[in-house]
Design a protein around this motif. Structure first.
Motif, PDB file in Angstrom:
ATOM      1  N   ALA A 137       0.819  -1.211   0.000  1.00  0.00           N
ATOM      2  CA  ALA A 137       0.000   0.000   0.000  1.00  0.00           C
ATOM      3  C   ALA A 137       0.857   1.267   0.000  1.00  0.00           C
ATOM      4  O   ALA A 137       1.984   1.275   0.507  1.00  0.00           O
ATOM      5  N   PHE A 138       0.260   2.345  -0.563  1.00  0.00           N
ATOM      6  CA  PHE A 138       0.974   3.599  -0.703  1.00  0.00           C
ATOM      7  C   PHE A 138       0.048   4.794  -0.473  1.00  0.00           C
ATOM      8  O   PHE A 138      -1.153   4.734  -0.770  1.00  0.00           O
ATOM      9  N   TRP A 139       0.641   5.881   0.020  1.00  0.00           N
ATOM     10  CA  TRP A 139       0.044   7.204  -0.082  1.00  0.00           C
ATOM     11  C   TRP A 139       0.620   7.850  -1.335  1.00  0.00           C
ATOM     12  O   TRP A 139       1.831   7.754  -1.591  1.00  0.00           O
ATOM     13  N   ALA A 140      -0.234   8.497  -2.122  1.00  0.00           N
ATOM     14  CA  ALA A 140       0.220   9.226  -3.308  1.00  0.00           C
ATOM     15  C   ALA A 140      -0.087  10.704  -3.095  1.00  0.00           C
ATOM     16  O   ALA A 140      -1.252  11.096  -2.973  1.00  0.00           O
ATOM     17  N   ASP A 141       0.953  11.516  -3.038  1.00  0.00           N
ATOM     18  CA  ASP A 141       0.805  12.925  -2.712  1.00  0.00           C
ATOM     19  C   ASP A 141       0.901  13.800  -3.954  1.00  0.00           C
ATOM     20  O   ASP A 141       1.615  13.484  -4.912  1.00  0.00           O
ATOM     21  N   ALA A 142       0.204  14.930  -3.920  1.00  0.00           N
ATOM     22  CA  ALA A 142       0.267  15.877  -5.022  1.00  0.00           C
ATOM     23  C   ALA A 142       1.616  16.587  -5.077  1.00  0.00           C
ATOM     24  O   ALA A 142       2.075  16.984  -6.148  1.00  0.00           O
ATOM     25  N   ASN A 143       2.245  16.731  -3.913  1.00  0.00           N
ATOM     26  CA  ASN A 143       3.545  17.399  -3.828  1.00  0.00           C
ATOM     27  C   ASN A 143       4.546  16.464  -3.155  1.00  0.00           C
ATOM     28  O   ASN A 143       4.185  15.666  -2.287  1.00  0.00           O
ATOM     29  N   PRO A 144       5.823  16.546  -3.534  1.00  0.00           N
ATOM     30  CA  PRO A 144       6.821  15.649  -2.943  1.00  0.00           C
ATOM     31  C   PRO A 144       7.079  15.980  -1.482  1.00  0.00           C
ATOM     32  O   PRO A 144       6.938  17.127  -1.048  1.00  0.00           O
ATOM     33  N   ASN A 145       7.464  14.955  -0.713  1.00  0.00           N
ATOM     34  CA  ASN A 145       7.843  15.191   0.675  1.00  0.00           C
ATOM     35  C   ASN A 145       9.274  15.728   0.729  1.00  0.00           C
ATOM     36  O   ASN A 145       9.894  16.024  -0.305  1.00  0.00           O
TER      37      ASN A 145
END
Length: 240
Positions: free
Chosen positions: A183-191
């Motif tokens: 499983a993953f979180w997909a973010d609009a902006n990079p961490n």
């Protein structure tokens, strides 16, 4: 029953497969020959509809069929299960999605999720994708769960429950190969490390849901075939 971690969902949403009406509907679907016979007899491909849903802006009834090209919206407390081609879908309440046509009318090339959540099992095939606001997933034969959290507009959730998925978020690409829930979180902006995709646990879905959906299209999950499971930490591996 496997343990499952809930975040923003109620237990009854995850236990829909235990309801007597769902079990009866699934048994009837399989006994009557599944999708090929339903198409030949011009019957609905909706296995079960509990609650209110809209198709292309008008109320959906259990007697209708959902086709590629349709836009679907579910209301509060609604549970919708349907089959198109060799893919099965379970749509949670308060969801909006569309299923786009592939090579034929009964082949889904793209599932676009706009709000809410959907679990799905796909037989083998090519050129098929699931699109969320922050993630694109190219899928082969696999079972997946995707969710858009209403309070996290810039972060979506995706679990490759089993199989191989080509994932992309921002400028990051990754191939996910899982036997048991990666499983993953997909973010609009990079961490701060420049990553758009970060590991997540197995949230808001259960093994039994995927097993149920696989059975509708005459499949078995990877853990059913192997006779063992792994940790639901989202890592994707079984216990050996």
């Amino acid at each position: 029953m496997t343990q499952h971690l809930l975040q923003g969902r109620q237990e009854k949403e995850i236990l829909w497969f235990q309801r007597r009406d769902v079990l009866k509907a699934a048994a009837a679907w399989v006994a009557l020959g599944g999708l090929p016979v339903a198409m030949a007899q011009q019957r609905s491909n909706i296995v079960q509809l509990a609650g209110d849903a809209m198709i292309n802006g008008v109320p959906l009834s259990p007697q209708q069929s959902i086709q590629t090209g349709d836009a679907i919206q579910t209301g509060p407390g609604t549970n919708l299960i349907f089959v198109i081609g060799n893919a099965s879908f379970q749509v949670r309440q308060n969801s909006r999605l569309s299923v786009e046509r592939g090579a034929t009318l009964n082949a889904v090339s793209l599932l676009r999720l706009l709000t809410g959540a959907v679990a799905s099992v796909w037989g083998k095939g090519v050129d098929r994708s699931i699109v969320l606001p922050t993630l694109t997933a190219g899928i082969r034969g696999t079972g997946v769960y995707a969710e858009i959290f209403a309070d996290r507009g810039d972060r979506n959730y995706f679990c490759n429950c089993y199989g191989t998925v080509d994932m992309g978020a921002g400028n990051e690409k990754r191939v996910s190969q899982a036997d048991y829930h990666q499983a993953f979180w997909a973010d609009a902006n990079p961490n701060q490390d420049g990553k758009f995709l970060t590991p997540a646990g197995a949230l808001n879905h259960s093994d039994e849901e995927l097993e149920f959906l696989a059975g509708l299209v005459e499949q078995r999950t990877s853990w059913q075939l192997a006779g063992r499971k792994g940790s639901r930490d989202g890592g994707g591996s079984m216990t050996y």
